[in-house]
Structures are given as C-alpha cells and as structure tokens.
Enzyme design. Structure first.
Site: not given
Length: 434
Positions: A132, A171, A373, A375, A377, A398, A400-401
């Site tokens: 934590v 988590t 890209n 595949v 649409i 973004i 885990d640090g």
C-alpha cells in the site's frame, strides 16, 4: 559466452504448467466475471480461480525457499507472467498483486515476521496481500526535500503505532469485501517527533508497517474505509486499487517491517522486481495481439483475390509486431537474469529493470495499435480481442510507477551519478570505473 535462450527443463515445465493454468482456470474465470457489470462483483467472481491458484502453489511460489516458499528464479517468474497475461490479465494481476504485497517480506526476511506470512504458505484459502504505497495526490516526488511527503503517517504511542491517512491504486488493498486485505505493507511517514527542518532527508522518516485484517477487525468500524470504488479502464476484474483511508489504526510495535530510514530502499527494491515483470506482462499482451492479427490476416481477404497476409502493408505491420515482441522478451529475460546474477553492481542491474518496464510497456501499446491496423474496422467489434488488449496495454506504462513521472526519472538519477557505468550490466565493470 554463457548466453543460451534454450529453456531449461525446469523453465519449460514452468511455461507448460502456466499455459495450462491460464487456459483451464484463468480463461473460464474471465467468462464468469464478464457476466457481471459492477466492478466489485467482477472482482469477487475471480475468487474461485484465486483459490485454485493458492492450492496449486502459485501464492507460495511467490516467496523464496529461505522463508518457506517455493519460488524459483526471476526468469521463471517472467515466463509464468507472460503465459498468464497472454490469456487473462485481470485475474492474473490479483495473483501477482499478492506477490508484490509479499515482496517487502521476501526482501527483509526477518524471522520475527514469519507469523505474518504463514497464511500465504499454507496453500489454502484466498489470502490477499498488498503493498500500500500510492496516494490520491501521487507519490512520484515523495522523497523530495522540502516537499510535503506522504500524507499517510504513523505515530509511536507506547508499544503501538497509530496509522492515519489515505491511499489509492494499491492492488488488493481493499480485500475481497472492501474491509481490507489479509496483509498490507503500508508505506507511511513517521511523525512521532516532528521535524521542521526542510533539509532533512525524507527517507529518514519513511516506514513500512504491516497491517493485517485481524488488526483492522480489532480496531473496529471506521478504522478502515473505502472512500471511493475505482473503476479502471482495463484490468477490470483485478484486485481493485480503491481509494482507502486508515483512521487511528493501532498496531503493535512488532508489526514494524522497516523502521524509519530503512523502508524507502525496500519499497524501491520491490518495484525494481516488478519492473521486470511488467516487461513480461507486455510481452504476453503483444503475443496475444500478434496471434489474433496473424490469424485474421491468414483467413480474411477483404473481398480480394488473396489473403491479407499476402499484402505487403499487412505483412510489414505483422513483422513489426513480431520483432518488437521478440526484442521485449529478450530484454525482459536479460533483466530478470541480471537482477539475480549480475554482472554489474545493483544500480547497473536496476537500470536494466527500469529500461525493461519503460521500453516494453510503451512498445506494447504501439504493437496492439499496429495489430488493430492490420485488422481494420473489424477490430472495433468488442467480440474481437483487440479492444481489451488495448485497454490492458494502456495501463502498463502508467501503473507500477509511471514511466514518465517515476521510472524515467529513476534512470535519469542513475545516469547523473558520478559512478555511472553505462554498460556494466552487460560487460561487467568497465576499466577505470569509479
């Protein structure tokens, strides 16, 4: 030259067992939790899979034999993480979140704290652990001199420590029922004897205190609260990193895992290990994206004469994904091996771990976008795997640090060091290195 990418019999066994668990336990867990809309119900729906993981030794396996666990090398762990993330990231993250929660105990290995890890060595039940650390206002600069530092504090009173403050994004921190994890390693700031000198090193006041579910129950109603249930963009059914609050939580002095002055290094060391594992998570996501895009390109022709794979533009995109995946796996395995075996001093090895987290997580987002890209649409259809893969991949740089606020800054600090030896983790210390 001791470079060999052939898996050892043990590593191959880890991979085979991990792939089997992912397909036979984690994949059905996803089918189960997707039948619910509310995030907390999705999370609770993974509890049965977590129980199987405990029974199969996947919790005990995240602790080293020196403290009673069955954990292997970091390379073996990376292999396992890749196989799990290729199939089902959310339920897997709860398992690995407990591993992160136990990592400070793995690193300190103090005999007086063995009682706290007993539930996680039993291979029974569904015990959750959490490191934590993060807070609502962020923690990227929590060790900066003259700054406010952590808002979560601890104060010594007799034979007890009293914890107050708010945390977010950790988590498993809320537990299965929003009443707290079975074991939480809470990062906090000692305010027993407040010091106003802004030149004091903030590291000298940082502590790690163990808070168990029994501690919270003993403190009674109001001591632990979930202020806000966070719904995440990806990893929807993972152990939620809710916004939580500790209010006058009293724990005995024996719960101090790291006294003031020792905790910051242990927290950093814990996230150095997970930096490598985020590399493996990234590779798993990239593999899944490549496999799905390749299968589509082989079977679909978009009303043309030949399958898409025979079109140069499509083949070029797939080649790019494949090369990036292989490069990221090699970097992950190198970092995992170096962290435990060298060469180089700890900072040199740590730099590889940081580079792995940054490069692989950033690359995963790019690779999934390239697969989309390929595949076209059709990838926008939620029945296809690409939306979930992208939502998961976006989280890797973004969490885990964060790469920008934390991980790249740590690499910058290493490069600024007067003793910086750029290639020591590959060739060993250079001649003339200070």
């Amino acid at each position: 030259m001791p470079i060999d990418f052939h898996l050892s019999p043990k590593e191959a066994g880890v991979r085979s067992a991990a792939a089997s668990f992912a397909h036979n336990v984690l994949r059905p867990a996803r089918a189960e939790y997707m039948s619910y809309q509310e995030p907390h119900k999705q999370f609770q729906a993974t509890r049965a899979a977590y129980a199987i993981a405990a029974t199969r030794g996947l919790i005990k396996g995240q602790m080293p034999p020196t403290i009673g666990g069955t954990g292997g090398s970091l390379v073996e762990t990376a292999i396992l993480v890749e196989e799990f993330y290729r199939v089902e990231p959310a339920a897997a993250l709860t398992i690995f979140g407990t591993g992160l929660g136990l990592t400070p105990l793995n690193l300190t290995q103090k005999p007086e704290h063995r009682e706290f890890i007993a539930p996680f060595l039993s291979s029974e039940g569904t015990p959750l652990a959490s490191l934590v650390f993060s807070e609502p206002g962020g923690v990227a600069n929590y060790l900066e001199k003259g700054a406010p530092g952590l808002n979560t504090t601890a104060r010594r009173e007799g034979d007890e420590w009293i914890i107050n403050g708010e945390k977010k994004w950790a988590t498993n921190s809320a537990g299965w029922d929003n009443r707290g994890a079975d074991l939480a390693c809470v990062v906090c700031r000692d305010i027993t004897d407040p010091v106003e000198d802004h030149e004091i090193d903030p590291k000298d006041s940082i502590m790690l205190i163990i808070v168990t579910r029994a501690d919270l129950d003993r403190n009674g109603d109001g001591s632990f609260e979930v202020l806000h249930e966070v719904s995440t963009f990806g990893h929807a059914a993972s152990g939620p990193g809710h916004h939580i609050k500790y209010s006058n939580v009293r724990v005995p002095a024996k719960n101090v895992l790291c006294p003031p002055g020792e905790a910051a290094a242990v927290v950093s060391g814990s996230f150095d290990i997970t930096a490598v594992l985020v590399g493996a998570m990234s590779v798993g996501i990239m593999r899944a994206a490549f496999d799905a895009a390749l299968a589509f390109a082989k079977r679909d022709d978009r009303r043309g004469k030949v399958p898409l794979l025979e079109r140069q533009a499509v083949a070029d995109l797939l080649s790019s994904i494949k090369m990036q995946t292989e490069a990221c796996r090699a970097l992950t395995w190198k970092a995992a091996h170096a962290m435990e075996n060298g060469p180089g001093d700890y900072n040199a090895r740590r730099e590889l771990a940081l580079a792995t987290k940054i490069y692989c997580s950033d690359t995963a987002v790019k690779a999934v976008t390239e697969a989309i890209n390929v595949v076209g649409i059709t990838a926008y259809d939620v029945q296809q795997p690409f939306a979930e893969l992208l939502k998961t991949a976006i989280g890797l740089p973004i969490f885990d640090g964060g790469n920008v606020g934390i991980r790249r800054r740590h690499m910058q600090e290493l490069m600024l060091s007067p003793n910086y030896d750029a290639w020591a983790a590959t060739y060993g210390p250079s001649e003339g290195a200070k």
